[in-house]
Design a protein around this motif. Sequence first.
Motif, PDB file in Angstrom:
ATOM      1  N   PHE A  64     -32.216  39.517  56.194  1.00 25.03           N
ATOM      2  CA  PHE A  64     -31.001  39.638  55.977  1.00 25.03           C
ATOM      3  C   PHE A  64     -30.046  38.701  56.298  1.00 25.03           C
ATOM      4  CE2 PHE A  64     -32.775  44.081  55.931  1.00 25.03           C
ATOM      5  CZ  PHE A  64     -32.278  44.368  54.546  1.00 25.03           C
ATOM      6  N   LYS A  65     -30.739  37.286  56.616  1.00 26.00           N
ATOM      7  CA  LYS A  65     -29.882  36.191  57.155  1.00 26.00           C
ATOM      8  C   LYS A  65     -29.975  35.122  56.255  1.00 26.00           C
ATOM      9  CE  LYS A  65     -30.927  36.782  61.994  1.00 26.00           C
ATOM     10  NZ  LYS A  65     -31.813  36.117  63.215  1.00 26.00           N
ATOM     11  N   PRO A  66     -28.861  34.304  56.105  1.00 28.03           N
ATOM     12  CA  PRO A  66     -29.038  33.005  55.023  1.00 28.03           C
ATOM     13  C   PRO A  66     -30.230  32.030  55.757  1.00 28.03           C
ATOM     14  CG  PRO A  66     -26.801  33.137  56.271  1.00 28.03           C
ATOM     15  CD  PRO A  66     -27.674  34.558  56.473  1.00 28.03           C
ATOM     16  N   THR A  67     -30.964  31.303  55.017  1.00 25.74           N
ATOM     17  CA  THR A  67     -32.051  30.732  55.443  1.00 25.74           C
ATOM     18  C   THR A  67     -31.627  29.785  56.706  1.00 25.74           C
ATOM     19  OG1 THR A  67     -32.984  30.590  53.495  1.00 25.74           O
ATOM     20  CG2 THR A  67     -33.653  29.008  54.996  1.00 25.74           C
ATOM     21  N   ARG A  72     -31.614  29.085  63.206  1.00 27.79           N
ATOM     22  CA  ARG A  72     -30.578  28.617  64.195  1.00 27.79           C
ATOM     23  C   ARG A  72     -30.852  29.606  65.459  1.00 27.79           C
ATOM     24  NH1 ARG A  72     -25.648  30.750  63.291  1.00 27.79           N
ATOM     25  NH2 ARG A  72     -25.961  30.256  60.834  1.00 27.79           N
ATOM     26  N   ASP A  73     -31.085  30.861  64.820  1.00 32.19           N
ATOM     27  CA  ASP A  73     -30.802  32.094  65.956  1.00 32.19           C
ATOM     28  C   ASP A  73     -31.952  32.956  65.857  1.00 32.19           C
ATOM     29  OD1 ASP A  73     -29.815  34.378  67.255  1.00 32.19           O
ATOM     30  OD2 ASP A  73     -28.953  35.092  65.153  1.00 32.19           O
ATOM     31  N   PRO A  74     -32.656  32.981  67.014  1.00 30.34           N
ATOM     32  CA  PRO A  74     -33.794  33.699  67.198  1.00 30.34           C
ATOM     33  C   PRO A  74     -33.661  35.127  67.654  1.00 30.34           C
ATOM     34  CG  PRO A  74     -33.504  32.790  69.184  1.00 30.34           C
ATOM     35  CD  PRO A  74     -32.355  32.373  68.319  1.00 30.34           C
ATOM     36  N   GLY A  75     -32.319  35.844  67.318  1.00 25.13           N
ATOM     37  CA  GLY A  75     -32.177  37.145  67.653  1.00 25.13           C
ATOM     38  C   GLY A  75     -32.392  37.989  66.662  1.00 25.13           C
ATOM     39  N   LEU A  76     -32.021  39.365  66.915  1.00 24.43           N
ATOM     40  CA  LEU A  76     -32.240  40.400  65.986  1.00 24.43           C
ATOM     41  C   LEU A  76     -31.304  40.799  65.158  1.00 24.43           C
ATOM     42  CD1 LEU A  76     -34.898  42.799  67.623  1.00 24.43           C
ATOM     43  CD2 LEU A  76     -35.383  40.888  65.744  1.00 24.43           C
ATOM     44  N   TRP A  77     -29.936  40.594  65.720  1.00 28.91           N
ATOM     45  CA  TRP A  77     -28.907  41.109  64.812  1.00 28.91           C
ATOM     46  C   TRP A  77     -28.344  39.947  63.903  1.00 28.91           C
ATOM     47  CZ3 TRP A  77     -27.859  45.596  63.659  1.00 28.91           C
ATOM     48  CH2 TRP A  77     -26.923  46.136  63.205  1.00 28.91           C
ATOM     49  N   PRO A  78     -28.436  40.083  62.667  1.00 27.41           N
ATOM     50  CA  PRO A  78     -27.563  39.264  61.990  1.00 27.41           C
ATOM     51  C   PRO A  78     -26.115  38.974  61.920  1.00 27.41           C
ATOM     52  CG  PRO A  78     -28.974  40.951  60.492  1.00 27.41           C
ATOM     53  CD  PRO A  78     -28.532  41.550  62.022  1.00 27.41           C
ATOM     54  N   GLY A  79     -25.583  40.338  62.410  1.00 31.43           N
ATOM     55  CA  GLY A  79     -24.068  39.772  62.813  1.00 31.43           C
ATOM     56  C   GLY A  79     -23.201  39.557  61.481  1.00 31.43           C
ATOM     57  N   PHE A  82     -24.813  38.609  58.155  1.00 34.28           N
ATOM     58  CA  PHE A  82     -25.511  39.503  57.214  1.00 34.28           C
ATOM     59  C   PHE A  82     -25.279  39.201  55.837  1.00 34.28           C
ATOM     60  CE2 PHE A  82     -25.979  43.090  54.738  1.00 34.28           C
ATOM     61  CZ  PHE A  82     -27.193  43.781  55.266  1.00 34.28           C
ATOM     62  N   THR A  83     -26.447  39.220  55.063  1.00 36.64           N
ATOM     63  CA  THR A  83     -26.579  38.935  53.608  1.00 36.64           C
ATOM     64  C   THR A  83     -27.691  39.887  52.979  1.00 36.64           C
ATOM     65  OG1 THR A  83     -26.802  37.654  51.621  1.00 36.64           O
ATOM     66  CG2 THR A  83     -27.607  36.746  53.864  1.00 36.64           C
ATOM     67  N   ALA A  84     -27.707  40.404  52.014  1.00 36.26           N
ATOM     68  CA  ALA A  84     -28.531  41.015  51.274  1.00 36.26           C
ATOM     69  C   ALA A  84     -29.255  40.200  50.070  1.00 36.26           C
ATOM     70  CB  ALA A  84     -28.603  42.272  50.759  1.00 36.26           C
ATOM     71  N   GLY A  85     -28.578  38.812  50.055  1.00 34.83           N
ATOM     72  CA  GLY A  85     -29.032  37.909  48.914  1.00 34.83           C
ATOM     73  C   GLY A  85     -30.300  37.431  48.867  1.00 34.83           C
ATOM     74  N   ASN A  86     -30.890  37.537  49.760  1.00 35.12           N
ATOM     75  CA  ASN A  86     -32.397  36.999  49.769  1.00 35.12           C
ATOM     76  C   ASN A  86     -33.202  37.975  49.119  1.00 35.12           C
ATOM     77  OD1 ASN A  86     -32.092  35.026  51.651  1.00 35.12           O
ATOM     78  ND2 ASN A  86     -32.309  36.196  53.429  1.00 35.12           N
ATOM     79  N   TYR A  87     -32.869  39.244  49.110  1.00 34.05           N
ATOM     80  CA  TYR A  87     -33.831  40.043  48.423  1.00 34.05           C
ATOM     81  C   TYR A  87     -33.415  39.833  46.743  1.00 34.05           C
ATOM     82  CZ  TYR A  87     -35.228  42.609  52.420  1.00 34.05           C
ATOM     83  OH  TYR A  87     -35.726  42.857  53.508  1.00 34.05           O
TER      84      TYR A  87
END
Lengths: 308, 333
Positions: A64-67, A72-79, A82-87
């Motif tokens: 759910f994150k842009p590539t 950049r960010d190893p965390g879990l929360w996209p904050g 957030f994007t659903a574009g990958n799908y």
Amino acid sequence: MAIDETGTRARVRDGRGDRDQERARRREAAERSERIRRFFIHAGLILFGLVMLYPLLWMLASSFKPTEAIFRDPGLWPGADFTAGNYGDGWTALEYPFHHYVINSLIVVGASVVGNLIGCSMAAYAFARLEFFGKKLFFAVMLMTIMLPVHVVIVPQYILFANLGWINTFLPLIVPKLLATDGFFIFLMVQFIRGLPRDLDEAARIDGCGHVRIFWRIIMPLSLPALATTAIFTFIWTWNDFFAQLIFLTSPDMYTVPVALRTFVDSTTQTSWGPLLAMSVVALGPVFGFFLAGQRYLVRGIATTGIK
Amino acid sequence: MTAVLNNRPAAGADRGGAGGTGGGPRLPRPGREAAARRRRESLTAYGFLAPWFLGLGLITIGPIIASLYFSFTDYSLIGGADWVGLENYRRMLDDPRLHQSLAVTFKYVFISVPLQLAMALALAMVLDRGVRGLPLYRSVYYLPSLLGGSVAVAILWRRIFGANGLINQILESAGGLFGLSPSLPGWVSDPEYALGTLIILNVWTFGAPMVIFLAGLRQIPRMYYEAAQVDGAGPARRFWSVTVPLLTPIIFFNLVLQMINAFQTFTQAFVVSGGTGGPSDSTLFYTLYLYQEGFGSFNMGYASAMAWLLLMIIGGFTAVNFLASKYWVFYGD
């Protein structure tokens, strides 16, 4: 005298009270240390579970994150990222839309489940309930086929299926299941059927039932838990299977999910990891669903027969 | 043999007779009729086994024999198979990639399986002490076993252990706390570490053997532990003198299974290395090399010879395991 007596009694009572209190205190202390111990065990187990699951959770979050945020960010929360574009991007990234591969996988998996249920339960009934010439030998052979690596037979199988004109069809993936080549499930069902009371068979036979009807009307309905275990394991293993599908399916319109994912990963550059991870999540989804729905059967299945 | 054949139906007939006194059709039968019934039962059994026999012949044993034949030939699917005698096996002796693939596979099996089983046993021991929420923990730890062999998880691994992947991000920020900026390798693209990432992947799937260990631990009577405790045995002593000996059949079972599984590792290496077994053949698993020879170069003869070598290796290991098990596996008395 009387005073003395009551005094002694009082002292005795006091002593007993001390001892009781002492015991209670000790019990309380033991309970407290037990509670602390338990707390640390649970904390350890939960922490360990989180470490174990982190890669999977990270994959879900990253899908759910842009590539560029994935790197950049190893965390879990996209904050804010957030994007659903990958799908959407992943769904259309390959030659066919992704549901094409999902449908192919479902065809292979569905037919494999049906094939295993029929082929393996028939063989299991014979091994568990019938007497016949060569039973011990065939049973031993069946157990040995469980250990046989698929790689040993894949080359001649390929030649056989090539001669039949079956390459790039689903038949090489499905027909072997119908022919009960998964000895593991035969074994699982034999173990289960052996545990069913024979009185039922006997009663049915006295009522004039033949073996076909005993199998179909009595043994099969009673074996539902074993059949469920077989169906769930077959689903998960076939859905995840890569080796056979990679070899027998050669053109993109026949690709199943794992083979499609593989072509995706080979064509992936640094920029399309988001869509690739999104499609990986899609690929794991059904396995996870079946895992949630069928845990009971899975755990029982491995505990009684012991294979992955 | 005839005595056995005659005895059993007679016993069956007796039972039938006793059970059927209520006027059922089953009366004690003369021996010949019973023999006929046995023959019928055999035929029925073969009927039920028909698909399995067909599969055994066409999909399993036939191909095993055929691959033995092909291993003595030069065959590329086009044209016929040319008999070359032992040539394929001779080529094996001085094929450096084959030797590399054996080295990689053995290293993987002998490092990852013991680690995986140790982890499985340790967790099973903790969970066996009546921890509340056992089913939940068991499920969480078991999940990776179900997913571990999939292409999707292999992709995930490639990303996590990549040059700018999750592991390096975490290590960098951890190093940053101490003012360090270590130069980190891209684990999957470094021949030194690539195999290690796959070993970690296999250890990660310890859940399946753990569930089997848990089932085994349940079978050990609590009494033994209490007796050992009364005799003054500490936790370590109880583990080595009660748990381990009584668990040896399960340990053995897991060892054989996981070794066979590990010998067949393919998907993870294929996906992580992009099908090459790279970097510089450091993840060239035996099965991956077999795939390259058989289905990349279509050297079906050589691939068949490799398949037979694999069969020999796995068969040999299983046999050694079984023979050695006499000395360390305790089946009770």
